[in-house]
Design a protein around this motif. Structure first.
Motif, PDB file in Angstrom:
ATOM      1  N   GLY A  96       0.810  -1.210   0.000  1.00  0.00           N
ATOM      2  CA  GLY A  96       0.000   0.000   0.000  1.00  0.00           C
ATOM      3  C   GLY A  96       0.840   1.255   0.000  1.00  0.00           C
ATOM      4  O   GLY A  96       2.061   1.218  -0.144  1.00  0.00           O
ATOM      5  N   GLY A  97       0.190   2.404   0.177  1.00  0.00           N
ATOM      6  CA  GLY A  97       0.869   3.690   0.173  1.00  0.00           C
ATOM      7  C   GLY A  97       1.532   3.988   1.501  1.00  0.00           C
ATOM      8  O   GLY A  97       1.474   3.188   2.447  1.00  0.00           O
ATOM      9  N   THR A 137       1.067   7.058   3.294  1.00  0.00           N
ATOM     10  CA  THR A 137       0.402   8.063   4.112  1.00  0.00           C
ATOM     11  C   THR A 137      -0.482   7.351   5.125  1.00  0.00           C
ATOM     12  O   THR A 137      -0.834   6.174   4.954  1.00  0.00           O
ATOM     13  CB  THR A 137      -0.457   9.002   3.264  1.00  0.00           C
ATOM     14  OG1 THR A 137      -1.553   8.259   2.702  1.00  0.00           O
ATOM     15  CG2 THR A 137       0.357   9.627   2.128  1.00  0.00           C
ATOM     16  N   ASP A 145      -3.582   6.040   3.499  1.00  0.00           N
ATOM     17  CA  ASP A 145      -3.319   4.853   2.677  1.00  0.00           C
ATOM     18  C   ASP A 145      -3.163   3.607   3.540  1.00  0.00           C
ATOM     19  O   ASP A 145      -3.681   2.534   3.212  1.00  0.00           O
ATOM     20  CB  ASP A 145      -2.056   5.052   1.841  1.00  0.00           C
ATOM     21  CG  ASP A 145      -2.249   6.045   0.711  1.00  0.00           C
ATOM     22  OD1 ASP A 145      -3.407   6.261   0.301  1.00  0.00           O
ATOM     23  OD2 ASP A 145      -1.248   6.618   0.247  1.00  0.00           O
ATOM     24  N   TRP A 157      -5.659   0.432   3.525  1.00  0.00           N
ATOM     25  CA  TRP A 157      -5.128  -0.880   3.156  1.00  0.00           C
ATOM     26  C   TRP A 157      -5.417  -1.913   4.232  1.00  0.00           C
ATOM     27  O   TRP A 157      -5.853  -3.036   3.930  1.00  0.00           O
ATOM     28  CB  TRP A 157      -3.620  -0.753   2.930  1.00  0.00           C
ATOM     29  CG  TRP A 157      -2.969  -1.945   2.314  1.00  0.00           C
ATOM     30  CD1 TRP A 157      -2.748  -2.178   0.984  1.00  0.00           C
ATOM     31  CD2 TRP A 157      -2.425  -3.082   3.005  1.00  0.00           C
ATOM     32  NE1 TRP A 157      -2.116  -3.380   0.793  1.00  0.00           N
ATOM     33  CE2 TRP A 157      -1.897  -3.963   2.016  1.00  0.00           C
ATOM     34  CE3 TRP A 157      -2.323  -3.452   4.335  1.00  0.00           C
ATOM     35  CZ2 TRP A 157      -1.278  -5.165   2.341  1.00  0.00           C
ATOM     36  CZ3 TRP A 157      -1.717  -4.662   4.665  1.00  0.00           C
ATOM     37  CH2 TRP A 157      -1.197  -5.497   3.676  1.00  0.00           C
ATOM     38  N   ASP A 189      -6.978  -1.800  -4.362  1.00  0.00           N
ATOM     39  CA  ASP A 189      -7.064  -0.398  -4.740  1.00  0.00           C
ATOM     40  C   ASP A 189      -8.409  -0.037  -5.365  1.00  0.00           C
ATOM     41  O   ASP A 189      -8.612   1.096  -5.801  1.00  0.00           O
ATOM     42  CB  ASP A 189      -5.939  -0.035  -5.713  1.00  0.00           C
ATOM     43  CG  ASP A 189      -5.917  -0.922  -6.948  1.00  0.00           C
ATOM     44  OD1 ASP A 189      -6.452  -2.036  -6.884  1.00  0.00           O
ATOM     45  OD2 ASP A 189      -5.354  -0.489  -7.965  1.00  0.00           O
ATOM     46  N   LYS A 228       0.380   8.652  -4.714  1.00  0.00           N
ATOM     47  CA  LYS A 228      -0.895   7.936  -4.605  1.00  0.00           C
ATOM     48  C   LYS A 228      -1.013   6.861  -5.681  1.00  0.00           C
ATOM     49  O   LYS A 228      -1.501   5.756  -5.424  1.00  0.00           O
ATOM     50  CB  LYS A 228      -2.042   8.929  -4.715  1.00  0.00           C
ATOM     51  CG  LYS A 228      -3.413   8.279  -4.733  1.00  0.00           C
ATOM     52  CD  LYS A 228      -4.504   9.317  -4.931  1.00  0.00           C
ATOM     53  CE  LYS A 228      -5.880   8.657  -5.047  1.00  0.00           C
ATOM     54  NZ  LYS A 228      -6.942   9.654  -5.305  1.00  0.00           N
ATOM     55  N   ASP A 247       1.474   2.792  -6.369  1.00  0.00           N
ATOM     56  CA  ASP A 247       1.089   1.423  -6.042  1.00  0.00           C
ATOM     57  C   ASP A 247       0.040   0.884  -7.015  1.00  0.00           C
ATOM     58  O   ASP A 247      -0.004  -0.305  -7.299  1.00  0.00           O
ATOM     59  CB  ASP A 247       0.561   1.349  -4.610  1.00  0.00           C
ATOM     60  CG  ASP A 247       1.634   1.688  -3.601  1.00  0.00           C
ATOM     61  OD1 ASP A 247       2.740   1.147  -3.719  1.00  0.00           O
ATOM     62  OD2 ASP A 247       1.371   2.508  -2.712  1.00  0.00           O
TER      63      ASP A 247
END
Length: 528
Positions: free
Chosen positions: A153-154, A156, A159, A163, A216, A278, A281
């Protein structure tokens, strides 16, 4: 374990390959330099901005569980879900992640206290890190009932929370009322709605399997005719709801796992997707190996993107078109990896990129930027008919120092010279361990400067590439030795202590051509 003796290449690649590869490609971990070097040292002077001895502010990570070798197994065994960050205290990217990770831990604790968000100092508990193949910092691993998998995942807080919720909650929500459909899909960029024949059986299992593989995308399903009627769905069908690239796309054919999975993968990304944190991924988690990258200045956006949008529909599901605005700060590591100079793309510089066997392969584009030319190029890229591109700096005009500078264009002529025993250091300008080695390596060059058969050389591994090094270089610095009469066998890795004595000893023991180091001349009073 090589992890603690050098800056791992995979950590640098991660920011590029997840952020545009990943291999990369790869996070650039700025290791602390142990010494400062002046202009005479042939290495870039250490920039204090690259490394901060102390974190700017102590982050409140009260909800992050601290793991050690003593409690790691217990925590993983008892908690059904655990997200673990393997970090190093000196790692710049770890420090950047810290406040986001702490915030995510607090939000997740409020959401579900059975989910554990934890971290482990891999420089202290190296055996645990090695057990889980940690090769760079920060590395995040996900544990579900003790079984480990990669976090993709991201970075932040939002995120991370999203996730984790997707991994711990249902892959798809059941929608029973029309009002709930809007609630679950509002403000979401991509939503898949399926009208299922029932909540069990082969169709349901196939649908949930695809939903679980696409974290996602928001998935919702219904068995209620009124909900399905909102988008005119028939039983055993689905539709992707999106606002870009012409809007909603219905599934054609049966709702079977392979076909449905291909449908989602093909349509969930924009035809031309902007590169940013963003989207990184989404790009590399798409399952589509081929990418065409369009490097441009923001001022030329419309001209560049209109051509790309005319080409991209012909390769939906086969190739992703990624736009990279070179005027933005977050793309700098990507520019470095591809050898693109901001301000020198007029109006666009195009590069092909294919992920194969976990390695990223680059392909240069040299034709005019027209729809026809890009279509022809992309067909060859997808078919594997292009020749890989390896970047190189310009050949230096002056190269007579004790350590010879090698670039991609001169690699074969210098390193593979059958009349020379060659020691080659591959370094990164930002690497602290490389800067630590610099004065020692320079002294080594001076010691062998008058030995005709021995070459002491160095190459910037971030700006130069060679096909023979793809699987050899695992971190910075990497020191290799190429015996004169055994070039075809590949290099010997120089491991162990990197002192002047040990490096010179390694050369003596492995050189194919006998040599004698000229004795030093003592300075006389007249020479002083």
């Amino acid at each position: 374990m090589a992890l603690f003796g050098l800056t791992t290449l995979s950590s640098w690649k991660h920011s590029v390959l997840l952020a545009l590869l990943s291999l990369l490609i790869l996070h650039k971990a700025a290791l602390p330099a142990l010494a400062q070097y002046g202009e005479d040292d042939d290495y870039p002077a250490f920039d204090e901005d690259d490394y901060d001895d102390e974190a700017d502010d102590a982050e409140d990570d009260k909800d992050v569980i601290i793991l050690t070798e003593d409690n790691f197994a217990t925590v993983i065994e008892k908690a059904p879900f655990v997200l673990v960050e393997f970090y190093a205290p000196w790692c710049g990217h770890c420090k950047q992640l810290a406040p986001e990770y702490a915030q995510a831990a607090t939000e997740i604790k409020e959401y579900d206290e059975t989910i554990v968000i934890a971290k482990l100092d891999a420089t202290v508990h190296g055996e645990v890190a090695q057990q889980f193949d940690v090769e760079g910092y920060p590395t995040l691993k996900w544990f579900k009932n003790g079984e480990v998998s990669e976090y993709d995942g991201g970075r932040t807080a939002a995120d991370i929370v999203a996730w984790v919720k997707r991994k711990t909650g249902p892959a798809s929500r059941l929608v029973e009322f029309v009002a709930d459909l809007e609630k679950y899909t509002k403000d979401e960029e991509v939503v898949v709605l399926a009208y299922l024949s029932g909540l069990e059986g082969a169709e349901f299992d196939a649908y949930m399997a695809v939903a679980g593989d696409n974290a996602d995308v928001v998935f919702v399903h219904t068995v209620t005719a009124e909900v399905a009627a909102v988008h005119a769905l028939k039983v055993s069908s689905a539709i992707m709801l999106k606002e870009f690239d012409g809007g909603n796309v219905p599934l054609e054919g049966a709702l079977e796992e392979e076909a449905f999975g291909a449908f989602v993968g093909k349509n969930k990304l924009p035809l031309v997707i902007p590169f940013n944190e963003k989207n990184a991924d989404r790009i590399f988690g798409s399952g589509i190996a081929s990418q065409v990258l369009l490097f441009y200045s923001g001022d030329d956006a419309e001209e560049v993107l209109s051509t790309a949008r005319a080409v991209a529909p012909q390769f939906t599901g086969e190739c992703i078109f990624v736009s990279v605005d070179t005027d933005t700060e977050e793309v700098q590591s990507v520019l470095e990896y591809f050898g693109v100079e901001a301000g020198k793309v007029e109006p666009v510089q195009l590069m092909g990129f294919v992920v194969k066997d976990e390695e990223g392969i680059k392909y240069e584009y040299t034709d005019e930027y027209t729809v026809e030319a890009v279509v022809a190029y992309t067909k060859k890229l997808v078919a594997g008919e292009l020749t890989p591109y390896f970047k190189s700096e310009d050949i230096p005009e002056k190269n007579d120092g004790p350590v010879l500078t090698v670039v991609g264009k001169t690699f074969d002529a210098v390193v593979n010279d059958a009349t020379k025993d060659v020691m080659l250091e591959i370094y990164a300008p930002w690497c602290g361990h490389c800067k630590q080695l610099a004065p020692i390596y320079k002294k080594l060059g001076k010691r062998f400067k008058d030995v005709e058969s021995v070459v002491i050389a160095q190459m910037d591994g971030t700006a130069n590439e060679h096909p023979s090094l793809t699987t050899v270089v695992e971190g910075f610095p990497t020191v290799l030795f190429y015996p004169a009469q055994h070039k075809e066998d590949g290099p010997l890795k120089v491991e162990g202590e990197r002192t002047l004595k040990e490096l010179a000893k390694f050369i003596k023991e492995n050189a194919d051509i006998p040599y004698e180091i000229p004795s030093k001349k003592k300075e006389t009073k007249d020479e002083l």
